[in-house]
Design a protein around this motif. Structure first.
Motif, mmCIF file in Angstrom:
data_model
loop_
_atom_site.group_PDB
_atom_site.id
_atom_site.type_symbol
_atom_site.label_atom_id
_atom_site.label_comp_id
_atom_site.label_asym_id
_atom_site.label_seq_id
_atom_site.Cartn_x
_atom_site.Cartn_y
_atom_site.Cartn_z
ATOM 1 N N THR A 127 0.862 -1.180 0.000
ATOM 2 C CA THR A 127 0.000 0.000 0.000
ATOM 3 C C THR A 127 0.895 1.226 0.000
ATOM 4 O O THR A 127 1.768 1.374 0.874
ATOM 5 N N PHE A 128 0.696 2.101 -0.974
ATOM 6 C CA PHE A 128 1.536 3.288 -1.089
ATOM 7 C C PHE A 128 1.009 4.395 -0.171
ATOM 8 O O PHE A 128 -0.198 4.666 -0.112
ATOM 9 N N LEU A 129 1.946 5.006 0.539
ATOM 10 C CA LEU A 129 1.632 6.035 1.524
ATOM 11 C C LEU A 129 2.208 7.373 1.072
ATOM 12 O O LEU A 129 3.092 7.415 0.203
ATOM 13 N N PRO A 130 1.736 8.484 1.658
ATOM 14 C CA PRO A 130 2.311 9.797 1.306
ATOM 15 C C PRO A 130 3.803 9.849 1.630
ATOM 16 O O PRO A 130 4.308 9.131 2.500
ATOM 17 N N GLY A 131 4.496 10.705 0.930
ATOM 18 C CA GLY A 131 5.930 10.863 1.168
ATOM 19 C C GLY A 131 6.764 9.789 0.534
ATOM 20 O O GLY A 131 7.861 9.464 1.028
ATOM 21 N N ASN A 169 3.053 7.618 -11.712
ATOM 22 C CA ASN A 169 3.749 8.368 -10.669
ATOM 23 C C ASN A 169 3.419 7.752 -9.314
ATOM 24 O O ASN A 169 2.289 7.319 -9.067
ATOM 25 N N ILE A 170 4.397 7.738 -8.431
ATOM 26 C CA ILE A 170 4.193 7.173 -7.100
ATOM 27 C C ILE A 170 3.075 7.902 -6.372
ATOM 28 O O ILE A 170 2.274 7.297 -5.642
ATOM 29 N N GLU A 171 2.985 9.236 -6.575
ATOM 30 C CA GLU A 171 1.933 10.013 -5.891
ATOM 31 C C GLU A 171 0.543 9.555 -6.307
ATOM 32 O O GLU A 171 -0.405 9.595 -5.514
ATOM 33 N N ASP A 172 0.403 9.107 -7.558
ATOM 34 C CA ASP A 172 -0.913 8.677 -8.038
ATOM 35 C C ASP A 172 -1.329 7.330 -7.454
ATOM 36 O O ASP A 172 -2.503 6.942 -7.541
ATOM 37 N N LEU A 173 -0.387 6.613 -6.882
ATOM 38 C CA LEU A 173 -0.689 5.286 -6.338
ATOM 39 C C LEU A 173 -1.086 5.319 -4.874
ATOM 40 O O LEU A 173 -1.452 4.280 -4.313
ATOM 41 N N GLU A 174 -1.023 6.493 -4.245
ATOM 42 C CA GLU A 174 -1.293 6.598 -2.806
ATOM 43 C C GLU A 174 -2.720 6.165 -2.498
ATOM 44 O O GLU A 174 -3.674 6.550 -3.176
ATOM 45 N N GLY A 175 -2.840 5.331 -1.457
ATOM 46 C CA GLY A 175 -4.143 4.865 -1.012
ATOM 47 C C GLY A 175 -4.621 3.604 -1.708
ATOM 48 O O GLY A 175 -5.572 2.961 -1.251
ATOM 49 N N ARG A 176 -4.007 3.256 -2.817
ATOM 50 C CA ARG A 176 -4.428 2.056 -3.539
ATOM 51 C C ARG A 176 -3.692 0.828 -3.005
ATOM 52 O O ARG A 176 -2.580 0.921 -2.514
ATOM 53 N N LYS A 177 -4.358 -0.309 -3.143
ATOM 54 C CA LYS A 177 -3.781 -1.554 -2.650
ATOM 55 C C LYS A 177 -3.360 -2.433 -3.840
ATOM 56 O O LYS A 177 -4.143 -2.650 -4.763
#
Length: 800
Positions: free
Chosen positions: A145-149, A186-194
């Motif tokens: 799961t991608f997180l902020p930062g 982009n990693i930022e676009d993956l935030e919150g997705r599993k």
């Protein structure tokens, strides 16, 4: 009496379509509910099952032209072309071929996105990249799961939870990998997705794709192969099939080039030695000429040198051939890496048979090597066939080489003898010229060998460059041509509808087949010949005496019909006593007797309703009369006749309640006082209706039969067992109860009259002590089984 009983059999009739349809239509809601459930299941399967697609490609396998060696091996082989196709199919499905294809594909890690219901594999566009270490654990699901930062949480199973930075190596618990950003997201676009990924073991991956691949020849004689592969991601399957075909074609080209490659490698090794020898010989010759100032030979020296050069060249050629034959014989003895044998033509050996045999041996050895990696060679019939062909060629080669070695030895001896004769003439030349001639001879020998090797190297390179693949791709796998093989929506819907209709239909037949209850008037007529004098409908009212409270209802009319039928059965004025009984409690005998007495009273007749069910008094409760005094107290002499006769709120209807429950009801009924009571009542009343105990429980009803003029046996629809009718038959046959007639109780409107197929034995007997089980349940509070409670509500049982 029991000896005369025989098990009944419902006679076989032709299938009554009307009755069958009636049973089915009565349960129409079963079919609607079943179809709704099965259709919902089918819709859920179609909607949430991971689709599977089938990918196809075609490959043309050209038959090779037969060489002399092949003709020698397969001249008696009538199945040669088919074996060739089988060999190619086996190579396409071999481990080595699958490994070559997968080495060119990025299938080592599978990426998935987690949805609400199912997971979807992402290919070829990957949201992130995973670079595994060779020491990592394979085949385990790793959730991410991608997180902020630019952080991500790694979850493995239930126990492992770690947070790392993107680009940081994760090396714990046996796992070792690094997660990098992908060019597609982009990693930022993956935030919150599993997401999750699985790192595959290369060996397991190769075996999985080998098992999945299907290769089929179009027909028995054709050389077109169809390759099929199925999976959830059609692009991935197409990439594998296309890469596999390219690797297969390249492998075939490599096989054709293997002879040239072997020759080039061998020649390069020889050139290394010859080049050094030639350089040394050239330096020695130059130094000798310079130091001795001698740059040419005399005419005699030229003649000797020319003859000597011819013999040396011939000797070198024979030596080369002999060395090659010995090299080939040693190679055949070792039987190791036969595919790396140098071709005879490369070494100047022009024997056609030897060249054909060696070429065929190399090809078969390479093919065997490919197939040996795909399965156990000892169990593979194609490998065993190749072994047989290789052994045959080896035997032919050994015989041929041995003959060539012998003949070449003879030729070499002859050349050596002629060279020895020429070398004798050298002794006649001056020492200096003789020495120069020897040096020149050494130089010429190395120079000729060098030129010979260069020529053969060029020939091998040209042969390699001119080779083309025998096989070619007809059609590459295209994603747009993929066919969906699962789930098949239309087929699943049809199956769901079929099951939705079939399941309740089977249930209807099963329930009907195992139904032991009376649910059809035709069944009654088939089992017994006793007359049916009344069919009583279902009581929907709360009253226990609906004929009194609602005299115009259909239920009241059914009792009027019963009353009318009694006039045909009780023709004499002296026939006044009517007994009402049933097999067991709960079939409605009290309800029938109470309402029958009431409807007769409505006709102006004076009626006495007697409660002779001494073990379970109930009539007093219906009319709300005190039960302290009644028939039981009269029979023991504690009460007078006038004390037990009570008027009711229904005109012309009187009742004699049961009284307190005695310890010996049967003995009381057998006393003369019972006859006196009935005789006295007959003088005062027009009709006497007796509510008696169940005949299958106690003997009281049979004891009372001596006083009765008509006995009504109550059968309750969908509750009474078919054995009840058998009991009634035997009571009539044994003349234990005379003038026995049937009343069918609780027949609902719209009831099915379908006839099932039943065969039941009965064994109730007439040793009345045998009714112990009935008696125990009868003496307790009235109880019903689970299924009876399900089919008949408790308030219905209380009413009737």
């Amino acid at each position: 009496m029991a000896d005369s009983q025989e098990p009944y059999q419902v006679q076989e009739d032709n299938l009554d379509i009307k009755k069958l349809l009636n049973k089915i239509f009565r349960r129409w809601y079963w079919f609607v509910l079943s179809i709704c459930i099965t259709y919902s299941i089918a819709w859920f399967i179609n909607r949430y099952t991971v689709p599977q697609y089938d990918i196809n490609a075609s490959l043309l396998v050209n038959e090779e032209k037969k060489s002399m060696g092949e003709l020698l091996v397969s001249v008696f082989d009538r199945y040669g072309p088919r074996k060739n196709i089988d060999n190619e199919i086996a190579i396409l499905k071999s481990y080595s071929m699958a490994a070559k294809a997968l080495q060119n594909l990025d299938f080592g890690v599978s990426y998935y996105i987690v949805g609400r219901i199912r997971e979807t594999e992402l290919y070829p566009k990957k949201p992130f990249l995973v670079v595994p270490d060779s020491t990592t654990i394979y085949g385990k699901q790793v959730d991410i799961t991608f997180l902020p930062g630019k952080k991500c949480q790694i979850s493995i199973g239930e126990d492992i939870r770690e947070t790392i930075n993107v680009g940081e190596k994760f090396e714990k618990y046996g796992f070792a990998f690094t997660i990098y950003p992908s060019e597609f997201a982009n990693i930022e676009d993956l935030e919150g997705r599993k997401y999750f990924f699985i790192i595959h073991n290369f060996n397991s991956l190769v075996n999985r794709y080998r098992r999945k691949l299907s290769v089929v020849a179009n027909d028995k004689r054709g050389t077109v192969l169809t390759l099929s592969l199925s999976g959830a991601v059609p692009q991935k399957e197409a990439d594998y099939v296309n890469t596999l075909m390219d690797a297969y074609i390249q492998n075939g080209l490599d096989e054709k080039n293997q002879m040239s490659i072997n020759a080039i490698q061998f020649i390069n090794e020889q050139l290394g030695f010859v080049t050094d020898s030639l350089k040394r010989a050239e330096d020695i010759l130059e130094n000798f000429r310079t130091s001795n100032k001698m740059f040419d030979f005399t005419l005699e020296g030229h003649a000797i040198l020319e003859r000597l050069n011819i013999l040396i060249s011939e000797q070198q050629k024979v030596n080369t051939q002999l060395n090659y034959y010995r090299y080939l014989r040693n190679y055949l003895e070792k039987e190791d890496e036969l595919g790396r044998i140098v071709a005879p033509s490369i070494m100047g050996v022009d024997d056609l048979l030897l060249n054909s045999l060696v070429n065929e041996l190399v090809k078969l050895s390479i093919k065997k090597s490919d197939l040996s990696n795909s399965s156990d060679p000892e169990k593979n019939p194609i490998v065993r066939n190749l072994d047989a062909q290789i052994s045959s060629i080896q035997a032919s080669l050994r015989e041929n080489v041995n003959q060539l070695v012998e003949s070449t030895d003879v030729a070499l001896k002859d050349v050596n003898k002629r060279r020895s004769d020429v070398e004798k003439d050298l002794l006649k030349l001056p020492v200096t010229e003789r020495r120069l001639l020897e040096i020149q001879r050494e130089y010429n020998l190395n120079n000729e060998t060098y030129n010979f090797l260069l020529k053969k190297h060029a020939e091998a390179a040209i042969a390699k460059a001119s080779n083309v693949a025998d096989n070619r791709v007809l059609d590459y796998a295209i994603v747009q041509n993929a066919s969906k093989i699962a789930p098949k929506a239309s087929r699943n819907i049809l199956i769901a509808i079929a099951l939705g209709l079939l399941i309740p239909l089977i249930l209807v037949f099963i329930i009907d087949f195992f139904n032991h209850k009376i649910s059809d008037l035709d069944e009654v007529r088939k089992i017994t010949s006793l007359p049916i004098i009344g069919i009583i409908g279902h009581n929907n009212k709360a009253s226990e005496i609906p004929v009194a409270e609602n005299p115009t209802s259909p239920l009241s009319e059914s009792f009027r019909a019963l009353r009318t039928n009694l006039h045909y059965l009780l023709r004499n004025k002296d026939e006044k006593i009517i007994a009402v009984s049933s097999t067991v409690s709960g079939e409605g005998k009290t309800f029938i007797s109470t309402n029958l007495a009431s409807i007769i009273a409505h006709s102006g007749k004076k009626v006495l309703l007697m409660g002779l069910d001494l073990r379970k008094p109930k009539i007093n409760k219906v009319f709300n009369i005190n039960n302290h005094e009644g028939i039981s107290t009269y029979l023991i002499g504690d009460s007078k006749y006038e004390d037990i006769i009570h008027a009711t709120n229904i005109a012309n209807l009187y009742i004699a309640p049961s009284g307190p429950i005695p310890p010996n009801p049967a003995e009381l009924i057998e006393t003369p006082k019972m006859g006196e009571l009935l005789n006295k009542a007959c003088t005062e009343f027009d009709f006497i209706v007796i509510d008696t105990p169940p005949v299958a429980v106690v003997v009281d009803s049979i004891l009372l039969a001596q006083y009765t003029n008509l006995n009504i046996f109550v059968i309750r629809y969908n509750l009474s067992s078919k054995d009840s009718l058998l009991l009634a038959n035997d009571l009539q046959k044994q003349e234990q109860i005379k003038s026995l007639s049937l009343v069918i109780n609780d027949v609902s409107a719209g009831s099915s009259y379908g006839l099932g197929r039943y065969r039941y034995n009965y064994g109730y007997g007439y040793s009345y002590s045998g009714y112990g089980n009935y008696y125990n349940s009868y003496m307790e509070e009235e109880k019903t089984s689970f299924w009876n409670r399900l089919l008949f509500w408790k308030n219905r049982k209380n009413k009737q």
